[in-house]
Design a protein around this motif. Sequence first.
Motif, mmCIF file in Angstrom:
data_model
loop_
_atom_site.group_PDB
_atom_site.id
_atom_site.type_symbol
_atom_site.label_atom_id
_atom_site.label_comp_id
_atom_site.label_asym_id
_atom_site.label_seq_id
_atom_site.Cartn_x
_atom_site.Cartn_y
_atom_site.Cartn_z
ATOM 1 N N SER A 135 0.812 -1.223 0.000
ATOM 2 C CA SER A 135 0.000 0.000 0.000
ATOM 3 C C SER A 135 0.837 1.261 0.000
ATOM 4 C CB SER A 135 -0.914 0.014 1.234
ATOM 5 O OG SER A 135 -0.141 -0.035 2.424
ATOM 6 N N ARG A 136 2.150 1.097 0.203
ATOM 7 C CA ARG A 136 3.023 2.269 0.131
ATOM 8 C C ARG A 136 4.450 1.807 -0.132
ATOM 9 N NH1 ARG A 136 4.321 4.755 6.091
ATOM 10 N NH2 ARG A 136 5.339 2.906 6.963
ATOM 11 N N LEU A 137 5.285 2.747 -0.603
ATOM 12 C CA LEU A 137 6.679 2.474 -0.907
ATOM 13 C C LEU A 137 7.563 3.347 -0.026
ATOM 14 C CD1 LEU A 137 6.568 2.488 -4.826
ATOM 15 C CD2 LEU A 137 6.428 0.503 -3.307
ATOM 16 N N ARG A 138 8.434 2.708 0.743
ATOM 17 C CA ARG A 138 9.382 3.428 1.602
ATOM 18 C C ARG A 138 10.757 3.411 0.924
ATOM 19 N NH1 ARG A 138 12.995 1.351 5.018
ATOM 20 N NH2 ARG A 138 11.940 -0.690 5.037
ATOM 21 N N ASP A 139 11.328 4.590 0.688
ATOM 22 C CA ASP A 139 12.594 4.690 -0.035
ATOM 23 C C ASP A 139 13.761 4.436 0.924
ATOM 24 O OD1 ASP A 139 14.765 5.268 -1.638
ATOM 25 O OD2 ASP A 139 13.839 7.037 -2.565
ATOM 26 N N ALA A 140 14.368 3.257 0.795
ATOM 27 C CA ALA A 140 15.469 2.885 1.678
ATOM 28 C C ALA A 140 16.778 3.548 1.277
ATOM 29 C CB ALA A 140 15.642 1.363 1.676
ATOM 30 N N LEU A 141 16.848 4.115 0.067
ATOM 31 C CA LEU A 141 18.063 4.777 -0.379
ATOM 32 C C LEU A 141 18.063 6.255 -0.028
ATOM 33 C CD1 LEU A 141 20.734 4.911 -1.976
ATOM 34 C CD2 LEU A 141 19.372 5.180 -4.071
ATOM 35 N N ILE B 188 5.582 6.715 -0.368
ATOM 36 C CA ILE B 188 4.747 6.995 -1.539
ATOM 37 C C ILE B 188 3.565 6.039 -1.518
ATOM 38 C CG2 ILE B 188 4.675 6.977 -4.067
ATOM 39 C CD1 ILE B 188 7.694 7.544 -3.998
ATOM 40 N N PRO B 189 2.352 6.568 -1.553
ATOM 41 C CA PRO B 189 1.188 5.675 -1.516
ATOM 42 C C PRO B 189 1.041 4.873 -2.806
ATOM 43 C CG PRO B 189 0.496 7.951 -1.830
ATOM 44 C CD PRO B 189 1.970 7.995 -1.565
ATOM 45 N N TRP C 153 12.833 1.204 -3.175
ATOM 46 C CA TRP C 153 11.674 1.261 -2.311
ATOM 47 C C TRP C 153 11.357 -0.121 -1.736
ATOM 48 C CZ3 TRP C 153 10.788 3.548 -7.370
ATOM 49 C CH2 TRP C 153 10.805 4.958 -7.361
ATOM 50 N N VAL C 154 11.061 -0.150 -0.464
ATOM 51 C CA VAL C 154 10.556 -1.367 0.167
ATOM 52 C C VAL C 154 9.041 -1.261 0.218
ATOM 53 C CG1 VAL C 154 10.571 -2.778 2.249
ATOM 54 C CG2 VAL C 154 12.653 -1.586 1.543
#
Length: 462
Positions: free
Chosen positions: A428-434, A440-441, A459-460
Amino acid sequence: MTQTMTRSTTQIMTPQWIDDARFYHIYPLGLLGAPARNDFSADPVPRLEALHPWIEHIAGLNLNAVYLGPVFESTAHGYDTADYFRVDRRLGTWDTLRDVIAAMKARGMRVILDGVFNHVGRDFWAFRDVLAHGQASAYTGWFHNIDFSRTSPYGDPFGYEGWAGCMDLVKLNTSHPGVRGHLFDAVSTWIADFDIDGLRLDAADALDHDFLRALVAHCHTIKPDFWLMGEVVHGDYRQWANPAMLDATTNYELYKGLYSSHADRNYFEIAYSLNREFGPEGMYRNLRLYTFADNHDVNRVASDLDDPAHLYPLYLLQFTVPGVPSVYYGSEWGLTGTRTRSSDAALRPALTLDAATAAPHPALANAIRRFAALHRDLPALRHGDFRQVHVDHEQIAFERRAGDQSVIVATNAADHPVTLTLGRLPGSRLRDALNGGPAIPVHHGQATVTLNSAWGAVWVAE
């Protein structure tokens, strides 16, 4: 703890540690400024001691394995072996090598050496015996196609086979029991004395397959999690990397795509290779191939790129696509170097850590450190499946999935930021690990993302 080394008929069972490996490749004769040729009479010079400060540098890049290029007594470049049981005097002694490898392993690093078994140099002791005694030598059978009815280009009273027509490199007859016994004894000694973790087999595509199978069995009898990787430039890598033979080969197809897809601004090339090799029907899905941007035999990647900014998305791709990533010494600073028809010297320069601070792209090392940390921290990047999500001339995005973890990687080779809409996304969302920043939804499997120029995102999915 390692995986069992029992090999099935469908999948190679590689040592578990290789999934977590990130290599630093050193060509010692070059890095340490050794003379171009060995005089075989000078006292050993312990140049290998100068590698000790590099250990912390390697660890600081978040790399945890070292591939040491040729270190045994040779005539010139290291691949023309004169003695498998003596460290090249231009580098030091047996104890010098043992000490530096022990220091690397004490820092938690795996270490592999070059196994140069297809050929030797003309100064190899057994070949010298044939030169001295002719047909009376006990070693005439050790070499391929010895023929006393003709002369060699060097004027020897016999002909012989050289590797790829290079008569400085005398091809060994690896089916000869004496040759096998000698080479296997050398490997046994290296494992016992240095506790090495594997070998990179030079010119593996020219080695007899029966020899490779016997070598693999010998090594695994001594050390079950020993890793054997072969240098293969062309062909189907499965001919050499398969359940009965090697764990892996070099991935020259991916190497070529990494630089030319940037130089040509054509990510469709690298996308084709990635799908062919690792996609849902990919031919190498079950292999952990050795992935590199450059090495001691090819141009430094910075010399093959028109835009130096492309070094950043290139290395981001290298550390996030399937494979075992490796960085060649000095390339973490964007060193340049181009081979010529007569010399590889520009690819193998002497280098010190102090001098490296004046390298062309000092910020690149920190970027590689970040990319390597992602490889370390995200299991999906180490052994996940590969699925293409998006491709255009200067942008590519793909998913790596392992277990419950899904990671989306995207790179942008354009000289300006771009906004993309990506589809078929998990979570449901993207977490930018870099890069960090707000998540980001994802709505109905779609998300709109922005990528900075000559950079990317990892993104995770959550």
